[in-house]
Design an enzyme around this catalytic site. Structure first.
Site, PDB file in Angstrom:
ATOM      1  N   LYS A 199      14.488  56.463 -20.814  1.00 16.89           N
ATOM      2  CA  LYS A 199      15.546  55.597 -20.276  1.00 16.89           C
ATOM      3  C   LYS A 199      15.142  54.951 -18.951  1.00 16.89           C
ATOM      4  CE  LYS A 199      19.334  58.063 -22.588  1.00 16.89           C
ATOM      5  NZ  LYS A 199      18.590  59.115 -23.298  1.00 16.89           N
ATOM      6  N   SER A 238      14.298  61.814 -22.910  1.00 19.24           N
ATOM      7  CA  SER A 238      15.198  60.849 -22.258  1.00 19.24           C
ATOM      8  C   SER A 238      14.648  60.219 -20.985  1.00 19.24           C
ATOM      9  CB  SER A 238      16.548  61.507 -21.965  1.00 19.24           C
ATOM     10  OG  SER A 238      17.329  61.558 -23.139  1.00 19.24           O
ATOM     11  N   SER A 265      22.668  60.542 -19.321  1.00 16.93           N
ATOM     12  CA  SER A 265      21.627  60.376 -20.342  1.00 16.93           C
ATOM     13  C   SER A 265      22.245  59.886 -21.655  1.00 16.93           C
ATOM     14  CB  SER A 265      20.864  61.691 -20.568  1.00 16.93           C
ATOM     15  OG  SER A 265      19.598  61.431 -21.140  1.00 16.93           O
TER      16      SER A 265
END
Length: 462
Positions: A105, A102, A297
């Site tokens: 991102k 993640s 997230s």
């Protein structure tokens, strides 16, 4: 006398300040590439004084017990730099690409802000259909759209189908219509709804839903199977398998509650070009949406933002088109070492270097237009995926990192990553990235990353 009094008062207040606060210096972040180990970059304007405290040798000694513990497995990379000068303070395999999970991102956030702007909003509309008495609910790719009214304490407050239905019912009554046929349009995006390497298990375990421009509550459901309007990142129940159908059904129910008869089930259609808009609702500004995404997230938000990057740059709004568009935007910003298959990091096929993550954090710190990436990062011990919550693999107890480290987390089955900013003991601002993608124990690796965060925050490290 007034001047003398003011100066004296200022000196007195300064002496009362905590040591760390008194040492704080506003960061001036360089925009140039990261220097090699031991080199210090010049700033764009003005001279930069040497950082107070952390040295390469001191930081290496402080990190050695954690890095050498074996908790990160056989494949890992680490980079720590001074945020003000760009000086590399610790580097280990920093130019090697690892599965970022993640922390992907961060790349999606930077690219989205660059091409869309912090004030961008995503709009869901209702337009007239192909014939009288037909209307179409058109998905505009708002990943924060809710069905009903969320709790007042949720921030930011999303747009809702409830409001959209009220507007639509009012517009229909003004036209003398109380009975309609409802269609819904998902033509904004193309390609499959699940990303490369994803599986149905990602939906079943509550990590994501099928990516579509028309969905509510990121596909999260209550135990009864209704849209969950409370923003609940801890909801790991299976998500909606056909979120567009669910959204259209919820909209039809709201219309009926407002006195509009909806005949039959909503049908998938394509809205006519130039159709009259009857009603619309818009998301919070992108800066707030990014904060929402980074803090919890949120995979669905990330994938929708990736599609909007593609649309803004003329690329197909598919997984492949969005990934290529992101990489292109980042290259123009001077960021290399990023290879993507999706925008959220669920794909094991993504590869990002620690150097690229550090560079992304530096861009967010140095450019006001990108600043919401930095301010949206979870705070160690307090918020999002770094909070002190049951089962958190990143929180390792109170220590110097508590409240002084902001970072984006990332983890998959054998992957862990952490990238952000640490406010060191003497007031120095450090940028860091730690990545590992061949883990034997995710909890053990999470503990190691918590130790690293505490080492950086507590570092004098001379």
């Amino acid at each position: 006398m007034l001047c003398v009094f003011t100066i004296g008062a200022g000196v007195a207040v300064a002496q009362l300040l905590p040591g760390r606060l008194a040492l704080w210096r506003p960061a001036r972040v360089i925009a140039a590439p990261i220097a090699g180990s031991g080199q210090e970059l010049s700033a764009a304007t003005g001279a930069i004084t040497a950082p107070p405290g952390v040295t390469m040798a001191g930081l290496s000694r402080a990190l050695a017990p954690v890095i050498g513990s074996g908790a990160l497995g056989p494949a890992y990379g680490v980079l720590v730099t001074d945020l003000t000068t760009g000086k590399v303070l610790y580097s280990l395999h920093a130019s090697t690409g690892y599965t970022p999970a993640s922390t992907t991102k961060l790349a999606t956030s930077i690219a989205a802000l660059k091409v869309l702007g912090a004030s961008a909003r995503f709009t869901t509309t209702v337009v007239t259909g192909a014939s009288a008495g037909h209307i179409v609910l058109v998905g505009g790719g708002d990943p924060t759209l809710a069905a009903g009214r969320p709790p007042a304490g949720d921030y930011p407050q999303p747009a809702t189908l409830l409001d959209l239905a009220r507007q639509t019912a009012h517009a229909l009554r003004e036209r003398g219509l109380r009975t309609v046929h409802l269609g819904y349009d998902t033509a904004l995006y193309t390609g499959p709804g699940l990303g490369p390497g994803w599986s149905a298990d990602d939906v079943a375990t509550g990590n994501v839903t099928v990516i579509t421009p028309l969905e509510v509550d990121q596909g999260r459901l209550t135990p009864s199977g209704r849209p969950e309007d409370t923003d609940d990142p801890g909801n790991f129940r299976p998500r909606a398998t056909d979120p567009s159908v669910q959204a259209a059904a919820a909209f039809a129910a709201f219309l009926r509650a407002d006195g509009i008869t909806v005949r039959g089930a909503p049908a998938l259609v394509t809205a006519r070009r130039g159709a009259t808009t009857l009603a619309s609702v818009s998301s919070p500004p992108l800066s707030q949406v990014i904060q929402w995404m980074l803090e919890e997230s949120n995979n669905v938000i990330a994938e929708n933002l990736a599609r909007h990057i593609a649309l803004a740059t003329g690329a197909p709004a598919s997984f492949a088109g969005a990934a290529g568009a992101e990489e292109s935007v980042l290259r123009k910003l001077g960021v290399t070492g990023v290879q993507l298959n999706d925008g959220s990091g669920l794909s094991h096929g993504n590869a990002i270097t620690p150097a690229a993550l550090v560079q992304l954090i530096g861009l967010a710190a140095s450019r006001p237009a990108l600043r919401s990436v930095l301010t949206g990062l979870p705070v160690y011990g307090f918020s999002g995926t770094l909070a002190d919550t049951p089962g958190s693999i990143f929180y390792g107890g109170s220590g110097p990192a508590l409240g002084t480290v902001r970072a984006k987390t990332g983890n998959l089955e054998t992957v862990i990553a952490l990238a952000g900013v640490a406010y060191a003991r003497d007031g120095q601002l450090l940028t860091f990235a730690v990545m590992a993608d061949k883990l034997k124990s995710l909890p053990l690796a999470g503990g190691a990353l918590a130790q690293i965060a505490n080492v950086l925050a507590g570092c004098g490290c001379r």
